[in-house]
Write a protein that holds these residues in place. Structure first.
Motif, PDB file in Angstrom:
ATOM      1  N   CYS A 110       0.821  -1.212   0.000  1.00  0.00           N
ATOM      2  CA  CYS A 110       0.000   0.000   0.000  1.00  0.00           C
ATOM      3  C   CYS A 110       0.856   1.264   0.000  1.00  0.00           C
ATOM      4  O   CYS A 110       0.628   2.187   0.768  1.00  0.00           O
ATOM      5  CB  CYS A 110      -0.957  -0.013   1.196  1.00  0.00           C
ATOM      6  SG  CYS A 110      -2.305   1.166   1.067  1.00  0.00           S
ATOM      7  N   SER A 113      -0.106   3.375  -6.230  1.00  0.00           N
ATOM      8  CA  SER A 113      -1.481   3.193  -6.714  1.00  0.00           C
ATOM      9  C   SER A 113      -1.518   2.384  -8.006  1.00  0.00           C
ATOM     10  O   SER A 113      -2.506   2.405  -8.727  1.00  0.00           O
ATOM     11  CB  SER A 113      -2.141   4.558  -6.938  1.00  0.00           C
ATOM     12  OG  SER A 113      -1.460   5.277  -7.953  1.00  0.00           O
ATOM     13  N   ASP A 133      -4.334   4.990   4.696  1.00  0.00           N
ATOM     14  CA  ASP A 133      -3.196   4.785   3.788  1.00  0.00           C
ATOM     15  C   ASP A 133      -3.674   4.490   2.370  1.00  0.00           C
ATOM     16  O   ASP A 133      -3.155   5.032   1.398  1.00  0.00           O
ATOM     17  CB  ASP A 133      -2.311   3.628   4.265  1.00  0.00           C
ATOM     18  CG  ASP A 133      -1.497   3.963   5.495  1.00  0.00           C
ATOM     19  OD1 ASP A 133      -1.354   5.167   5.813  1.00  0.00           O
ATOM     20  OD2 ASP A 133      -0.996   3.017   6.134  1.00  0.00           O
ATOM     21  N   GLU A 134      -4.676   3.617   2.255  1.00  0.00           N
ATOM     22  CA  GLU A 134      -5.192   3.286   0.926  1.00  0.00           C
ATOM     23  C   GLU A 134      -5.837   4.494   0.270  1.00  0.00           C
ATOM     24  O   GLU A 134      -5.631   4.748  -0.923  1.00  0.00           O
ATOM     25  CB  GLU A 134      -6.194   2.135   1.013  1.00  0.00           C
ATOM     26  CG  GLU A 134      -6.701   1.698  -0.355  1.00  0.00           C
ATOM     27  CD  GLU A 134      -7.690   0.549  -0.326  1.00  0.00           C
ATOM     28  OE1 GLU A 134      -8.169   0.167  -1.409  1.00  0.00           O
ATOM     29  OE2 GLU A 134      -7.999   0.037   0.773  1.00  0.00           O
ATOM     30  N   LEU A 150      -7.484  -0.475  -4.198  1.00  0.00           N
ATOM     31  CA  LEU A 150      -6.185  -1.040  -4.541  1.00  0.00           C
ATOM     32  C   LEU A 150      -6.254  -2.558  -4.426  1.00  0.00           C
ATOM     33  O   LEU A 150      -6.704  -3.094  -3.401  1.00  0.00           O
ATOM     34  CB  LEU A 150      -5.094  -0.496  -3.619  1.00  0.00           C
ATOM     35  CG  LEU A 150      -4.862   1.007  -3.681  1.00  0.00           C
ATOM     36  CD1 LEU A 150      -3.749   1.409  -2.718  1.00  0.00           C
ATOM     37  CD2 LEU A 150      -4.537   1.467  -5.091  1.00  0.00           C
ATOM     38  N   GLN A 153      -4.997  -4.441  -1.353  1.00  0.00           N
ATOM     39  CA  GLN A 153      -5.718  -4.284  -0.098  1.00  0.00           C
ATOM     40  C   GLN A 153      -7.022  -5.072  -0.052  1.00  0.00           C
ATOM     41  O   GLN A 153      -7.721  -5.060   0.956  1.00  0.00           O
ATOM     42  CB  GLN A 153      -6.005  -2.802   0.164  1.00  0.00           C
ATOM     43  CG  GLN A 153      -4.754  -1.959   0.279  1.00  0.00           C
ATOM     44  CD  GLN A 153      -3.858  -2.435   1.406  1.00  0.00           C
ATOM     45  OE1 GLN A 153      -4.246  -2.422   2.562  1.00  0.00           O
ATOM     46  NE2 GLN A 153      -2.655  -2.866   1.067  1.00  0.00           N
TER      47      GLN A 153
END
Length: 184
Positions: A110, A113, A133-134, A150, A153
């Motif tokens: 993470c 992108s 964070d994402e 993402l 994730q």
């Protein structure tokens, strides 16, 4: 110096010296509280773990894990790859296992992108909220949509069987334009 070791994890520890709180990185291998040889935490310091473990490349899922089918719709919008995804692995790991061109420049931690996927609304609504964070990494994603997430994730679950995931037309790789890491 950080040694790159498969399944190593960065754990932050709070050291409480007499003058206040200092946060220092402590690099652990295999087990959560086994210090690496370069750990310089004072022996008499009180420490507490403040983050969870992030596995380099994601957690390992056995080849005998149950599978479901997912479809990756390639950036051109017409090519599709229907693949078996193992329950418990990330969508990025699934893509890499099947040689789908989903970049993942940070190798699943993470920090970029480039594994950006656009999910169907029903799937997006049933997932846990993205972490801060994402969300920060998604702010840098090319072609961001309301249902963007993402791939590193999103953990594959049985409820995802038959889902179609769109890959955006391009990615932004701030590491090196054109760099495509190979999973190990």
């Amino acid at each position: 110096m950080i040694h790159r070791i498969a399944q190593s994890a960065v754990i932050l520890r709070r050291i409480k010296p007499p003058g206040g709180v200092v946060v220092t990185p402590c690099y652990s291998i295999w087990k959560k509280n086994v210090p690496h040889q370069f750990d310089r935490t004072p022996k008499n310091a009180q420490t507490t773990t403040t983050t969870g473990i992030r596995w380099h490349g994601g957690s390992a899922v056995g080849a005998d894990a149950p599978t479901i089918q997912v479809t990756f719709i390639h950036p051109n919008g017409t090519d599709r790859s229907v693949v078996d995804a193992r329950i418990g692995e990330t969508l990025l790991q699934t893509a890499h296992r099947h040689d789908i061109d989903l970049e993942g420049a940070c190798e699943g931690v993470c920090a970029c992108s480039t594994c950006h996927l656009i999910l169907p609304s029903a799937m997006y609504d049933n997932l846990p909220e993205p972490s801060e964070d994402e969300e920060d990494m998604l702010d840098m994603a090319f072609g961001l949509q309301e249902t963007s997430r993402l791939g590193c994730q999103i953990t594959v679950t049985p409820e995802m069987d038959g889902v179609e995931l769109r890959m955006p037309a391009a990615t932004r790789n701030f590491y090196v334009d054109g760099h495509k890491p190979k999973p190990h």
